[in-house]
Design a protein around this motif. Structure first.
Motif, PDB file in Angstrom:
ATOM      1  N   GLY A 135      13.393 -10.614 -17.062  1.00  0.00           N
ATOM      2  CA  GLY A 135      13.706 -11.491 -15.943  1.00  0.00           C
ATOM      3  C   GLY A 135      13.721 -10.810 -14.593  1.00  0.00           C
ATOM      4  N   ASN A 136      13.516  -9.517 -14.550  1.00  0.00           N
ATOM      5  CA  ASN A 136      13.544  -8.769 -13.294  1.00  0.00           C
ATOM      6  C   ASN A 136      12.121  -8.495 -12.821  1.00  0.00           C
ATOM      7  N   PRO A 137      11.797  -8.765 -11.536  1.00  0.00           N
ATOM      8  CA  PRO A 137      10.446  -8.507 -11.031  1.00  0.00           C
ATOM      9  C   PRO A 137      10.175  -7.001 -10.946  1.00  0.00           C
ATOM     10  N   VAL A 138       9.054  -6.577 -11.530  1.00  0.00           N
ATOM     11  CA  VAL A 138       8.680  -5.158 -11.506  1.00  0.00           C
ATOM     12  C   VAL A 138       7.261  -4.969 -10.981  1.00  0.00           C
ATOM     13  N   GLY A 139       6.555  -6.062 -10.682  1.00  0.00           N
ATOM     14  CA  GLY A 139       5.192  -5.944 -10.195  1.00  0.00           C
ATOM     15  C   GLY A 139       4.579  -7.310  -9.974  1.00  0.00           C
TER      16      GLY A 139
ATOM     17  N   ASN B 108       5.650  -0.968 -10.986  1.00  0.00           N
ATOM     18  CA  ASN B 108       6.176   0.269 -10.425  1.00  0.00           C
ATOM     19  C   ASN B 108       5.993   1.399 -11.424  1.00  0.00           C
ATOM     20  N   GLU B 109       5.530   2.532 -10.919  1.00  0.00           N
ATOM     21  CA  GLU B 109       5.224   3.636 -11.827  1.00  0.00           C
ATOM     22  C   GLU B 109       6.475   4.211 -12.505  1.00  0.00           C
ATOM     23  N   GLU B 110       7.650   3.857 -12.026  1.00  0.00           N
ATOM     24  CA  GLU B 110       8.876   4.324 -12.683  1.00  0.00           C
ATOM     25  C   GLU B 110       9.115   3.608 -14.009  1.00  0.00           C
ATOM     26  N   LEU B 111       8.444   2.464 -14.193  1.00  0.00           N
ATOM     27  CA  LEU B 111       8.594   1.720 -15.448  1.00  0.00           C
ATOM     28  C   LEU B 111       7.769   2.386 -16.537  1.00  0.00           C
TER      29      LEU B 111
ATOM     30  N   LEU C 184       0.811  -1.221   0.000  1.00  0.00           N
ATOM     31  CA  LEU C 184       0.000   0.000   0.000  1.00  0.00           C
ATOM     32  C   LEU C 184       0.842   1.267   0.000  1.00  0.00           C
ATOM     33  N   PHE C 185       2.088   1.160   0.444  1.00  0.00           N
ATOM     34  CA  PHE C 185       2.943   2.335   0.528  1.00  0.00           C
ATOM     35  C   PHE C 185       3.746   2.565  -0.743  1.00  0.00           C
ATOM     36  N   ASP C 186       3.662   1.655  -1.683  1.00  0.00           N
ATOM     37  CA  ASP C 186       4.348   1.832  -2.975  1.00  0.00           C
ATOM     38  C   ASP C 186       3.432   2.558  -3.935  1.00  0.00           C
ATOM     39  N   SER C 187       4.064   3.298  -4.857  1.00  0.00           N
ATOM     40  CA  SER C 187       3.310   4.000  -5.901  1.00  0.00           C
ATOM     41  C   SER C 187       3.356   3.152  -7.164  1.00  0.00           C
TER      42      SER C 187
END
Length: 310
Positions: A58-62, A83-86, A32-35
């Motif tokens: 291969g990298n977890p992003v969500g 992640n919204e940075e993606l 809940l604390f992640d954007s």
């Protein structure tokens, strides 16, 4: 300021409820604390679970957030957050794949370089990758079929062998072993005889092999000389000569040229034959009457008289 027990109890209840909500969402894979940004995709069938990983290279992003069946389209609608940075294009593809032999599945975002940037709430195209387990299943299926064929062939072989053994008693088996033993003894005796024969003729065999070695060397030298002699060119030249000779003989046979006329022209042949006869008669007359042709030997002219034929 003194806080009453009721207020403290209420605060603890609220904190407990918030903690339960946070724990439940954490177990689902959502912090809940992640954007995060939420996206959607659709598959023909469901092979995912809530909180399945979402990866990029291969990298977890969500993680997968929700899975629902769409009764109108008959497809499985999957919502997932990253992640919204993606940042990625709308043309990117969401691929369903197997993560391990244990049967775990995940989705990967195959990034595209063209198109507008995707926004939270967009629906992306999807595809399914043939996983390791499926490939192994196909291979094991093929191996099983081949093993089945091998077992059938082995069973047929044993059936054929059993057809030869008509006596199943101990006596029949002993007889078979005895005959096999006698065959092996005979083969051993033959082998010993052959070895003795080879031992007695070691010198002769060595001489034969040496001569064969010399003959092989001579053949190699002859082969090299023939190769260097350029037989191909010689044969080609001989072939051209024979072709020219055939052409000349063909012209003679047609009566062309001096030789052709000589062989084909009968009048010329008759003239030559007559001239030859006259030359022969002239030489004969000179031999018999030389004074007729040499005036020095005789002043009197002797007329030519043709010799009478008998």
């Amino acid at each position: 300021m003194k806080i009453s027990k009721e207020v403290k109890t209420g605060i603890l209840v609220v904190l407990g409820i918030l903690l339960v909500i946070y724990g439940f969402n954490y177990l689902k894979g959502q912090n809940l604390f992640d954007s995060n940004s939420v996206y959607y995709t659709e598959f023909d069938y469901n092979a995912l679970t809530e909180s399945s990983l979402v990866t990029v290279s291969g990298n977890p992003v969500g993680k997968v957030q929700d899975i629902a069946y769409d009764f109108k389209t008959g497809k499985t609608r999957v919502s997932f957050f990253v992640n919204e940075e993606l940042k990625f294009s709308k043309n990117s593809v969401v691929r369903l794949y197997e993560t391990s032999l244990m049967g775990g599945n995940a989705i990967a975002i195959i990034l595209a370089k063209d198109g507008d940037m995707a926004k939270s709430g967009d629906t992306l195209k999807s595809e399914v990758e043939s996983g390791l387990v499926s490939s192994l299943s196909k291979n094991f299926s093929g191996i099983s079929s081949e093993l089945n064929s091998t077992l059938k062939a082995t069973d047929t072989l044993f059936n054929n062998l059993n057809a030869f053994v008509t006596d199943d008693s101990d006596a029949g088996l002993k007889s078979t072993i005895k005959e096999l033993n006698e065959t092996l003894k005979s083969f051993k005796a033959t082998s010993n005889t052959a070895n003795a024969l080879l031992s007695k003729n070691d010198e002769n065999l060595a001489a034969i092999l040496e001569k064969f070695k010399i003959l092989s060397s001579d053949l190699a030298v002859v082969s090299t000389e023939l190769k260097e002699a350029n037989i191909g060119t010689t044969i080609e030249t001989l072939n051209k000569t024979l072709n020219n000779l055939n052409g000349l003989l063909a012209n003679i046979d047609k009566g062309e040229g001096t030789m052709g006329k000589l062989f084909k022209d009968e009048a010329l042949y008759d003239n030559l034959e007559g001239a030859t006869k006259e030359m022969e008669a002239l030489l004969k007359d000179i031999k018999l009457h030389p004074k007729r042709y040499f005036r020095i030997l005789s002043k009197k002219e002797i007329p030519y008289k043709e010799e009478e034929t008998k």
